[in-house]
Design an enzyme around this catalytic site. Structure first.
Site, PDB file in Angstrom:
ATOM      1  N   CYS A   1      -1.970  -3.140   7.399  1.00 28.25           N
ATOM      2  CA  CYS A   1      -1.412  -3.035   8.748  1.00 28.25           C
ATOM      3  C   CYS A   1      -1.636  -1.599   9.245  1.00 28.25           C
ATOM      4  O   CYS A   1      -2.007  -0.721   8.463  1.00 28.25           O
ATOM      5  CB  CYS A   1       0.083  -3.388   8.716  1.00 28.25           C
ATOM      6  SG  CYS A   1       1.111  -2.086   8.005  1.00 28.25           S
TER       7      CYS A   1
ATOM      8  N   GLU B   1       0.832  -1.208   0.000  1.00 23.95           N
ATOM      9  CA  GLU B   1       0.000   0.000   0.000  1.00 23.95           C
ATOM     10  C   GLU B   1       0.869   1.261   0.000  1.00 23.95           C
ATOM     11  O   GLU B   1       0.610   2.198  -0.749  1.00 23.95           O
ATOM     12  CB  GLU B   1      -0.930   0.017   1.220  1.00 23.95           C
ATOM     13  CG  GLU B   1      -1.884  -1.172   1.299  1.00 23.95           C
ATOM     14  CD  GLU B   1      -1.325  -2.342   2.107  1.00 23.95           C
ATOM     15  OE1 GLU B   1      -0.088  -2.577   2.077  1.00 23.95           O
ATOM     16  OE2 GLU B   1      -2.135  -3.027   2.767  1.00 23.95           O
TER      17      GLU B   1
ATOM     18  N   CYS C   1       0.151   1.123   7.090  1.00 21.81           N
ATOM     19  CA  CYS C   1      -0.467   1.375   5.782  1.00 21.81           C
ATOM     20  C   CYS C   1      -1.839   2.035   5.938  1.00 21.81           C
ATOM     21  O   CYS C   1      -2.195   2.905   5.146  1.00 21.81           O
ATOM     22  CB  CYS C   1      -0.570   0.081   4.995  1.00 21.81           C
ATOM     23  SG  CYS C   1       1.045  -0.541   4.486  1.00 21.81           S
TER      24      CYS C   1
END
Ligand SMILES: [Zn+2]
Length: 155
Positions: free
Chosen positions: A82, A54, A85
């Protein structure tokens, strides 16, 4: 392209990345069904722990478009992001996120980021990462300079 086709592209990228020695993660940034940029996980290849799919896709898009603001764009990521990101997606002001795998799927193959989500709930002093405030007054000088600056680019 439809949203399913865009997600399929993110998934394809994640599968190709495994074949190329990277982690199983891919992302696509698009607007009006058109791909603007893509990214794959390059953590091991670049020795860069922030090179998640990302973040890589956001960097590619903003670099190509010459802006830090991706309002009006959407991100398709092969896996639920996560915390880093997710934060980057908010900072980039993307309009919408689609994800394929979820974080439990990721945990099941050894990519467990739930401890970071758990850490966010705690006070800094209670986290696994030892943290303490240091030279607060000196650090504030930069903030004062920013507050007083009249020609800044607000972001
Ligand atoms: Zn990430």
């Amino acid at each position: 392209m439809t949203k399913e086709e865009l997600m399929r592209k993110a998934i394809e990228l994640s599968k190709e990345n495994v074949a190329n020695g990277g982690g199983p993660f891919g992302a696509v940034i698009a607007k009006d069904g058109e791909i603007i940029a893509t990214g794959v996980n390059r953590v091991t290849a670049l020795c860069d722990p922030t090179a998640h799919a990302e973040v890589s896709a956001i960097r590619a898009a903003t670099s190509q478009l010459g802006t830090f603001d991706l309002s009006g764009y959407e991100i398709y990521t092969s896996c639920e992001p996560c915390p880093m990101c997710l934060g980057a997606i908010y900072w980039a002001r993307l309009d919408k996120m689609y994800y394929g795998n979820n974080k439990t799927d990721a945990k099941n193959i050894g990519f467990d980021d739930s401890f970071i989500y758990d850490e966010l709930e705690l006070k800094p002093a209670d986290r696994k990462l030892p943290s303490e405030i240091l030279l607060h007054k000196e650090a504030l000088k930069a903030f004062e300079a920013w507050s007083q600056k009249t020609d800044k680019v607000v972001y």
